[in-house]
Design a protein around this motif. Sequence first.
Motif: not given
Length: 318
Positions: A104-105, A110-113, A231-232, A237-240
């Motif tokens: 997470q850190d 712009g990243d995709t998980v 939760a993740f 979502q808040k980080k884009g």
Amino acid sequence: MHHKTKVFLFKVFLLGLLTLGTLEILYQFNPYAERNLEISYTASIIEKYDRLQSLPSPKIVLIAGSNFAYGINSEMIEKSFEKPTVNMAMHYDYGTDFMLRQIQDELHKGDTVIMGFEYIIETQGNIGEKIQMAKVFPKANEWFTYTDIAQYLSEQARVRISNFKITLDRLVGNDDSHPTVEDTTSIFFRKAINQYGDLISHLNNPPLKHIPPAVINDKISMHLAIADMNAFYEKMQKKGVKVYYSYPSYAQSSYEQEKEIINKLDKELREEAKFPILGKLQDFVFADSLCQDMVYHLNVKGRDIRTQKLIDLLKNAH
């Protein structure tokens, strides 16, 4: 207290102290430390995490247990989307909480998980496995906590005893094997992965003719793992950061036997998940001939078929 009893108890105490001291010294100053780093699959986290940290955004990050480790061709994904890709998947027994904290850190706008956790995934996982990772990669200590002091003491004692047994076996045995991706038998060791983090040591190993059936308890639930993923997802979502779930690969024979339980888990997933799910469960049920050595593990052919399915679904989701 009788003098002889006092002497006996003191001797017991002294012996215990010496035993604990020996266990601790062997744990902290293991003569096979370098050897352990060479043959430990756990130590591949060093290369995986280095790639995760070094990749520029936007990047694609894969996280799950061994179904992703065995069954993803990250190079295909990287070329298809023209985004650097890293496969962080290792073993389901680390649990969702640990694995999601692990990445997470290092995720940015712009990243995709892509999460691909197995049906038997738990939130907590095996704490002994996490301690072993932290031994070779201290940063892993940041990714888990103990429930209480009793758990801390018991788990720390357990890994030290396990380490002592392994060291003893090495002292009396003659283990001078050097596993490589070129051989046709080895699978789990540090350099069993490629530059993307994919496990590749099994690709030239002969697959089992008969894939052993999975044994799934009908009381199993993904409820807590889904809560972790939710939760993740909200945090990302808040980080884009885009987050998706892909079904784990699974052998046809075991799916037929365990259909009722797996369909129940699928229902649980679809009802509770806040994150988008790529495709359907059946999309990732594969003929046993495409599996390597167990229901979740794909062979060289299955790996590419599965990766192409994932690419197509991800393109449609964008």
